[in-house]
Design a protein around this motif. Sequence first.
Motif, short mmCIF file in Angstrom:
data_model
loop_
_atom_site.label_atom_id
_atom_site.label_comp_id
_atom_site.label_asym_id
_atom_site.label_seq_id
_atom_site.Cartn_x
_atom_site.Cartn_y
_atom_site.Cartn_z
N ALA A 196 0.86 -1.20 0.00
CA ALA A 196 0.00 0.00 0.00
C ALA A 196 0.89 1.23 0.00
CB ALA A 196 -0.90 0.03 1.24
N ASN A 197 0.36 2.32 -0.56
CA ASN A 197 1.05 3.62 -0.53
C ASN A 197 2.47 3.54 -1.11
OD1 ASN A 197 1.09 6.34 0.05
ND2 ASN A 197 1.86 6.06 2.13
N ASP A 245 1.56 5.13 6.60
CA ASP A 245 0.20 5.30 6.07
C ASP A 245 -0.25 4.11 5.21
OD1 ASP A 245 -0.05 7.84 7.26
OD2 ASP A 245 1.06 8.74 5.62
N THR A 246 -0.01 2.92 5.72
CA THR A 246 -0.43 1.73 4.96
C THR A 246 -1.48 0.91 5.72
OG1 THR A 246 1.28 0.28 5.84
CG2 THR A 246 1.87 1.55 3.89
N GLY A 247 -1.92 1.40 6.84
CA GLY A 247 -2.98 0.69 7.59
C GLY A 247 -2.50 -0.60 8.23
N ILE A 248 -3.43 -1.56 8.30
CA ILE A 248 -3.12 -2.84 8.95
C ILE A 248 -2.82 -3.88 7.87
CG2 ILE A 248 -4.04 -4.67 10.45
CD1 ILE A 248 -5.87 -2.54 11.71
N GLY A 301 -10.29 -4.52 6.52
CA GLY A 301 -9.20 -3.68 7.02
C GLY A 301 -9.74 -2.42 7.68
N GLU A 305 -11.50 -3.49 11.05
CA GLU A 305 -10.52 -3.81 12.09
C GLU A 305 -9.85 -2.52 12.61
OE1 GLU A 305 -7.75 -6.88 10.96
OE2 GLU A 305 -6.73 -6.75 12.88
N ALA A 306 -9.51 -1.61 11.68
CA ALA A 306 -8.89 -0.35 12.08
C ALA A 306 -9.87 0.48 12.92
CB ALA A 306 -8.44 0.43 10.85
N LYS A 320 -5.44 9.37 10.27
CA LYS A 320 -4.39 8.39 10.00
C LYS A 320 -5.02 7.05 9.60
CE LYS A 320 0.20 7.68 11.83
NZ LYS A 320 0.82 8.28 10.68
N GLU A 325 -6.47 7.37 6.09
CA GLU A 325 -5.42 7.44 5.08
C GLU A 325 -4.85 6.04 4.79
OE1 GLU A 325 -2.64 10.52 5.94
OE2 GLU A 325 -1.63 10.28 4.02
N GLY A 326 -4.57 5.30 5.86
CA GLY A 326 -4.05 3.94 5.71
C GLY A 326 -5.01 3.05 4.94
N VAL A 327 -6.29 3.15 5.30
CA VAL A 327 -7.30 2.32 4.65
C VAL A 327 -7.45 2.70 3.17
CG1 VAL A 327 -9.78 1.80 4.61
CG2 VAL A 327 -8.56 1.79 6.78
N ASN A 380 -5.26 4.15 1.24
CA ASN A 380 -4.04 3.75 0.51
C ASN A 380 -4.07 2.27 0.17
OD1 ASN A 380 -2.85 6.25 0.37
ND2 ASN A 380 -1.75 6.02 2.29
N LYS A 381 -4.56 1.46 1.12
CA LYS A 381 -4.64 0.01 0.89
C LYS A 381 -5.65 -0.29 -0.23
CE LYS A 381 -2.72 -3.38 3.39
NZ LYS A 381 -1.85 -2.98 4.43
N ASP A 423 -4.32 0.95 -3.69
CA ASP A 423 -3.26 0.06 -4.16
C ASP A 423 -3.88 -1.21 -4.75
OD1 ASP A 423 -0.16 -0.71 -3.70
OD2 ASP A 423 -1.41 -2.46 -3.29
#
Lengths: 198, 181
Positions: free
Chosen positions: A38-39, A175-178, B45, B48-49, B121, B124-126, B128-129, B132
């Motif tokens: 990711a990212n 910033d790629t989450g879990i 994802g 869970e987050a 945050k 953003e992470g979610v 981005n995943k 992608d």
Amino acid sequence: MTIAALALSSCTRSIGSETAFLKWLDNPKNGLVKKASANGFSFSLKFLPSEYLAYTELKKGNDEKGWNELLHDFESSMSVLFSIEHDMHGIDATNYDIQNMAAYKERINELNFGLKQHLFIKGSEGKKIRPVLTTFENNYEIGGKKTFYVVFPKTDEEQWKTESLDIVFDDPFLDTGISHFAFKKQHIDQIPTLEFIN
Amino acid sequence: MKEKILFSVAGALAIVTIWLLFSFSKTGGNVVVVDSQRVLEEYQGFLEAKDSYEAKVNDLSKSFNEKRGVFESKTKEYEILESTLSNAERSKKRADLAVMQQELMKLGTAIEGQTTEEESKLLEGVYNKINDFVQRYGKKKGYAAILGANGQGNVMYVDGQIDITQEVINALNKEYVEGVQ
């Protein structure tokens, strides 16, 4: 015919050379390398068999312990190699989203000592099994790939009897989450016998 | 006035979408659509987050509520004892309570800032995943484009045949559990 094929496929194979074994280990089809991305970042988590770790330790020759003792030591924990790489030259885990020297120092410190807080085995009933050791391996490397040697304890016996082992990276910096890296017990059980050890 | 602006924006978006659909249809690959809100809401994802975020917020609220409880009981205690205290003792107690209140307000503001930061945050992470994954998925399937419908008027109608929302959710959740193949 089908039964014979099944029996053959479930047999543990043996491998004659270290090079061939490392090639086998790196093949994603064998289920011991798990990936997430990711990212622009790619993560890879490689399972390191205890037999191979004992062999490399013995090969170094700087340990007084014998083969059985070394193997016992490595079998009482689980080791993995965790790698982080960005697809753009110049960006890596140490400098992503870093604005100044103070933040850079904090990131390096976090990667060296704080990774334990963000990487864990997902145990039963939401229990988090954290590593007993994380070593940032490529601190001085010029390349963008950053690698960590991670050791988990085998304290929760029940956890090791389940069908799969889920390692989680809850990323606080990139910033790629879990990300989940789930190893199937079936793949761990099928690690070939390392003939070159003897 | 507001309505006029909204109509103009919606109109412009509709024209852009039609143009995109037209131009991509020339490239050979299919143009498909996903309901981006549904993808987000049904992505493991994200769920869970969100759970982890809520646990953090609960911890922060708990520590704030404990401190507020102490402040409230101290205030009550002062109100009961006020008539028995001397002028000097009264002003000292009042000053102590004012400091406590100020600290409590500071803590509240800090917690609010921290939760907002954690929330952005998380998202953003979610995102981005998901982005992608969708890029790799589109390439692998040979789509010319994957448009995201988000209920804001950028995609007004989708034929069931080009709606791949469920397919994307299934594949995204599979990858979340099993990793990139």
